[in-house]
Design a protein around this motif. Sequence first.
Motif, short mmCIF file in Angstrom:
data_model
loop_
_atom_site.label_atom_id
_atom_site.label_comp_id
_atom_site.label_asym_id
_atom_site.label_seq_id
_atom_site.Cartn_x
_atom_site.Cartn_y
_atom_site.Cartn_z
N ALA A 22 0.85 -1.12 0.11
CA ALA A 22 -0.07 0.08 0.04
C ALA A 22 0.99 1.16 -0.02
CB ALA A 22 -0.99 -0.03 1.28
N ALA A 23 0.34 2.05 -0.67
CA ALA A 23 0.96 3.62 -0.64
C ALA A 23 0.66 4.25 0.74
CB ALA A 23 0.55 4.38 -1.89
N VAL A 36 -4.65 1.65 -0.01
CA VAL A 36 -4.96 0.36 0.57
C VAL A 36 -4.71 -0.76 -0.38
CG1 VAL A 36 -6.68 1.39 1.94
CG2 VAL A 36 -7.50 0.43 -0.19
N VAL A 37 -4.34 -1.88 0.27
CA VAL A 37 -4.50 -3.22 -0.59
C VAL A 37 -5.61 -3.86 -0.40
CG1 VAL A 37 -3.22 -5.25 -1.07
CG2 VAL A 37 -1.88 -3.33 -0.55
N VAL A 38 -6.36 -4.46 -1.40
CA VAL A 38 -7.44 -5.19 -1.28
C VAL A 38 -7.24 -6.69 -1.90
CG1 VAL A 38 -9.85 -5.32 -2.14
CG2 VAL A 38 -8.89 -3.36 -1.21
N ALA A 39 -7.68 -7.59 -1.26
CA ALA A 39 -7.88 -8.83 -1.80
C ALA A 39 -9.19 -9.04 -2.48
CB ALA A 39 -7.80 -10.12 -0.57
N VAL A 40 -8.90 -9.24 -4.04
CA VAL A 40 -10.18 -9.06 -4.84
C VAL A 40 -11.12 -10.22 -4.61
CG1 VAL A 40 -11.01 -8.98 -7.20
CG2 VAL A 40 -8.85 -7.84 -6.33
N LEU A 51 -5.94 -4.35 -16.85
CA LEU A 51 -7.29 -4.60 -16.81
C LEU A 51 -8.14 -4.56 -15.52
CD1 LEU A 51 -7.45 -7.46 -19.69
CD2 LEU A 51 -7.23 -4.89 -19.99
N GLY A 52 -9.12 -4.07 -15.50
CA GLY A 52 -10.15 -4.25 -14.48
C GLY A 52 -10.54 -2.93 -13.82
N LEU A 53 -11.59 -2.22 -14.03
CA LEU A 53 -11.80 -0.95 -13.57
C LEU A 53 -12.80 -1.00 -12.29
CD1 LEU A 53 -11.95 0.69 -17.22
CD2 LEU A 53 -9.98 0.68 -15.42
N GLU A 54 -13.33 -1.98 -12.03
CA GLU A 54 -14.07 -2.16 -10.72
C GLU A 54 -14.02 -3.19 -10.02
OE1 GLU A 54 -18.23 -1.82 -11.77
OE2 GLU A 54 -18.03 -3.55 -13.36
N CYS A 55 -14.09 -3.45 -8.55
CA CYS A 55 -14.05 -4.82 -7.98
C CYS A 55 -14.81 -4.39 -6.59
CB CYS A 55 -12.55 -5.36 -7.87
SG CYS A 55 -11.57 -4.22 -6.83
N ALA A 56 -14.67 -5.66 -5.94
CA ALA A 56 -15.05 -5.85 -4.33
C ALA A 56 -14.01 -6.70 -3.82
CB ALA A 56 -16.26 -6.10 -4.19
N GLY A 57 -13.77 -6.46 -2.39
CA GLY A 57 -12.80 -7.39 -2.06
C GLY A 57 -12.84 -6.84 -0.20
N VAL A 58 -11.49 -7.50 0.28
CA VAL A 58 -11.25 -7.35 1.51
C VAL A 58 -10.21 -6.54 1.81
CG1 VAL A 58 -11.02 -8.54 3.85
CG2 VAL A 58 -12.52 -9.57 2.22
N VAL A 59 -9.88 -5.85 2.74
CA VAL A 59 -8.86 -4.91 2.80
C VAL A 59 -7.52 -5.65 3.38
CG1 VAL A 59 -7.82 -2.89 3.86
CG2 VAL A 59 -9.99 -2.73 2.78
N THR A 60 -6.38 -5.79 3.05
CA THR A 60 -5.37 -6.62 3.66
C THR A 60 -4.22 -5.60 4.11
OG1 THR A 60 -4.49 -7.03 1.54
CG2 THR A 60 -5.90 -8.75 2.37
N GLU A 61 -4.25 -4.33 3.73
CA GLU A 61 -3.25 -3.50 4.15
C GLU A 61 -3.61 -1.97 3.91
OE1 GLU A 61 0.52 -3.61 2.11
OE2 GLU A 61 1.34 -2.16 3.50
N VAL A 62 -3.43 -1.20 5.05
CA VAL A 62 -3.68 0.18 5.12
C VAL A 62 -2.48 1.05 5.26
CG1 VAL A 62 -4.87 1.92 6.40
CG2 VAL A 62 -5.89 -0.49 6.00
N VAL A 75 -10.26 3.18 7.19
CA VAL A 75 -10.49 2.20 6.81
C VAL A 75 -9.66 1.21 7.39
CG1 VAL A 75 -9.99 0.73 4.51
CG2 VAL A 75 -10.76 3.17 4.39
N ARG A 76 -10.01 -0.23 7.51
CA ARG A 76 -9.31 -0.94 8.46
C ARG A 76 -8.94 -2.25 7.87
NH1 ARG A 76 -11.57 -0.01 14.53
NH2 ARG A 76 -13.44 -0.96 13.31
N VAL A 77 -7.94 -3.08 8.27
CA VAL A 77 -7.73 -4.45 7.53
C VAL A 77 -9.03 -5.56 8.08
CG1 VAL A 77 -6.37 -6.25 7.89
CG2 VAL A 77 -5.12 -4.31 7.67
N GLY A 78 -9.53 -6.19 7.09
CA GLY A 78 -10.52 -6.81 7.20
C GLY A 78 -11.75 -6.36 6.84
N ASP A 79 -11.76 -5.03 6.46
CA ASP A 79 -13.03 -4.31 5.89
C ASP A 79 -13.42 -4.95 4.52
OD1 ASP A 79 -12.96 -2.82 7.99
OD2 ASP A 79 -12.72 -0.78 7.05
#
Length: 317
Positions: free
Chosen positions: A26-27, A31-35, A72-83, A90-94
């Motif tokens: 993550a910058a 955030v980093v998100v697990a897609v 590629l990929g301009l939209e997604c949903a997932g779980v935050v793994t790094e903030v 925003v928290r890890v696990g959100d």
Amino acid sequence: MNRIVKPTAYGTPDVLAVIEGPEPRAAADGVVVAVRAAGVNPIDWKLYSGAFHAVDDDHKDAAGLAASMPTLGLECAGVVTEVGADVTGVRVGDEVIVYPVTGAYADYVTAPATSVVPKPAGLGWAEAGALMLTGTTAVHALRAAGVGAGDTVLVHGGSGGVGLMAVQLAGVTVVATAAERNHGLLRELGAIPVAYGPGLAERVRAAAPQGVDAAVDCAGTDEALDVSLELVADQARIASITGSPRRAEAGIKLLGYGPGQDAGTAVREAARGELVERAGAGALRVVVDMTFPLAEAAKAHEVGMAGHGAGKLVLIP
Ligand SMILES: NC(=O)c1ccc[n+]([C@@H]2O[C@H](COP(=O)([O-])OP(=O)(O)OC[C@H]3O[C@@H](n4cnc5c(N)ncnc54)[C@H](OP(=O)(O)O)[C@@H]3O)[C@@H](O)[C@H]2O)c1
């Protein structure tokens, strides 16, 4: 490890490959998100088709991929793994929806924290991952066409990803064009369906004897343009999300990211909250046509390019 689906050259979906790399970091403001789900959109295959960019397969990057290849990929949903260090709220696990984002055809994606909104608990992963690009585009198009109380609006391509959103978000009488097989769904969503093809203007007149006040063109055909110009008295109330030289010449509103088009950045950004709220409350249906494993992105694109059932295609890592 992080699997990323990338085009290795310009061309048809067979140029897509699954590349493995390290998990991204993550910058400070990101955030980093697990897609868990990434929406597929026509722009994804257009990006590597060569339609928008000069083909530059001769210049390779360190991984041997053509250097000018898009992610590629301009939209997604997932779980935050790094903030990132500077991020608050925003928290890890959100569980989150991420939009705008690039490179969501992956196990993990980075995004600015400002791109993240909470995923409503009642919204499925596929629906959450496929909500935003079409939803924000539909809000922008309806706004650009000035759709408001008492109107009748004609939505061309009403059974597509954007069209289904426009049909539901218009809040007025909607006549929507689609293939016959999708008419039942459009009726369920409150629209009056009509088949596209020869005689369209007459069918729309019969469906809306009160007249058509505005048109949203999600189809991109000459027919959609001609029928809109014929039926809508005020040309300023025709908005198209698909550019074409004839549309530019006609002077109708062109929405998007090409030259001379209105990107509607502020409108689209502001629409995210309303879309999440309505989808979470069950008041806005995200129609998912088919899901594919991440590694089958090429198959998803083949299905998308061939025309498919109503609604969205979604990748599930
Ligand atoms: N400018 C922007 O910001 C923006 C944003 C999103 C999308 N787009 C563009 O808008 C277009 C639609 O996107 P989408 O995601 O809704 O695509 P989609 O889900 O693939 O839907 C395509 C739609 O086109 C309809 N269609 C096919 N042939 C037609 C014809 N001859 N006449 C009228 N309609 C026809 C299909 O109807 P049936 O299946 O019922 O035949 C379907 O409703 C694409 O070109 C996309 O690249 C632009």
